[in-house]
Design a protein around this motif. Structure first.
Motif, PDB file in Angstrom:
ATOM      1  N   GLY A  70      44.631  16.196   0.932  1.00  0.00           N
ATOM      2  CA  GLY A  70      44.935  16.717   2.264  1.00  0.00           C
ATOM      3  C   GLY A  70      46.374  16.469   2.662  1.00  0.00           C
ATOM      4  O   GLY A  70      47.038  17.349   3.233  1.00  0.00           O
ATOM      5  N   GLY A  71      46.896  15.307   2.383  1.00  0.00           N
ATOM      6  CA  GLY A  71      48.278  14.991   2.709  1.00  0.00           C
ATOM      7  C   GLY A  71      49.257  15.854   1.958  1.00  0.00           C
ATOM      8  O   GLY A  71      50.279  16.291   2.504  1.00  0.00           O
ATOM      9  N   GLU A 104      34.905  13.845  -0.440  1.00  0.00           N
ATOM     10  CA  GLU A 104      35.652  13.407   0.737  1.00  0.00           C
ATOM     11  C   GLU A 104      36.909  12.648   0.335  1.00  0.00           C
ATOM     12  O   GLU A 104      37.976  12.838   0.929  1.00  0.00           O
ATOM     13  CB  GLU A 104      34.757  12.541   1.629  1.00  0.00           C
ATOM     14  CG  GLU A 104      33.668  13.314   2.331  1.00  0.00           C
ATOM     15  CD  GLU A 104      32.673  12.412   3.043  1.00  0.00           C
ATOM     16  OE1 GLU A 104      32.910  11.189   3.149  1.00  0.00           O
ATOM     17  OE2 GLU A 104      31.636  12.949   3.483  1.00  0.00           O
ATOM     18  N   GLU A 105      36.798  11.790  -0.681  1.00  0.00           N
ATOM     19  CA  GLU A 105      37.960  11.037  -1.148  1.00  0.00           C
ATOM     20  C   GLU A 105      39.010  11.986  -1.709  1.00  0.00           C
ATOM     21  O   GLU A 105      40.203  11.856  -1.426  1.00  0.00           O
ATOM     22  CB  GLU A 105      37.545  10.022  -2.213  1.00  0.00           C
ATOM     23  CG  GLU A 105      38.704   9.226  -2.768  1.00  0.00           C
ATOM     24  CD  GLU A 105      38.291   8.265  -3.867  1.00  0.00           C
ATOM     25  OE1 GLU A 105      39.151   7.483  -4.304  1.00  0.00           O
ATOM     26  OE2 GLU A 105      37.115   8.302  -4.310  1.00  0.00           O
ATOM     27  N   GLU A 131      39.426  15.116  -0.950  1.00  0.00           N
ATOM     28  CA  GLU A 131      40.001  15.877   0.160  1.00  0.00           C
ATOM     29  C   GLU A 131      41.017  15.045   0.929  1.00  0.00           C
ATOM     30  O   GLU A 131      42.072  15.534   1.306  1.00  0.00           O
ATOM     31  CB  GLU A 131      38.892  16.363   1.101  1.00  0.00           C
ATOM     32  CG  GLU A 131      39.366  17.282   2.179  1.00  0.00           C
ATOM     33  CD  GLU A 131      39.919  18.594   1.670  1.00  0.00           C
ATOM     34  OE1 GLU A 131      40.821  19.144   2.314  1.00  0.00           O
ATOM     35  OE2 GLU A 131      39.436  19.068   0.622  1.00  0.00           O
ATOM     36  N   SER A 132      40.713  13.769   1.127  1.00  0.00           N
ATOM     37  CA  SER A 132      41.643  12.916   1.864  1.00  0.00           C
ATOM     38  C   SER A 132      42.932  12.692   1.074  1.00  0.00           C
ATOM     39  O   SER A 132      44.019  12.657   1.628  1.00  0.00           O
ATOM     40  CB  SER A 132      41.000  11.588   2.224  1.00  0.00           C
ATOM     41  OG  SER A 132      40.782  10.800   1.072  1.00  0.00           O
TER      42      SER A 132
END
Length: 82
Positions: free
Chosen positions: A76-77, A69-70, A72-73
């Protein structure tokens, strides 16, 4: 691969059917040694790739869902152009 003075020379015995196969594959006796060297180098590369894949898989086994998740975050940007 050019040979050098530091290279080792070995002598091997092979069955006549393998020798005939080498003759067909190489087009003659002078190319046999080079062909065999190429086979050995290819096998060494395969072993290196296998080792790296095993290392990668071991590292990936320790990745948690929070890690994903980290990641991806953070990515993601960049992926969306923000």
């Amino acid at each position: 691969m050019p040979t050098t003075a530091k290279d080792r020379q070995i002598s091997i015995r092979i069955a006549s059917d393998i020798d005939a196969w080498l003759e067909r594959r190489t087009g003659g006796g002078k190319n046999k040694a080079g062909f065999i060297r190429h086979l050995i180098e290819r096998e060494k590369a395969r072993e290196r790739e296998k080792t790296l894949l095993e290392m990668f898989n071991q590292a990936a086994a320790d990745v948690t869902s929070e890690d994903l998740e980290e990641r991806e975050s953070l990515l993601g940007g960049f992926a969306s152009g923000e």
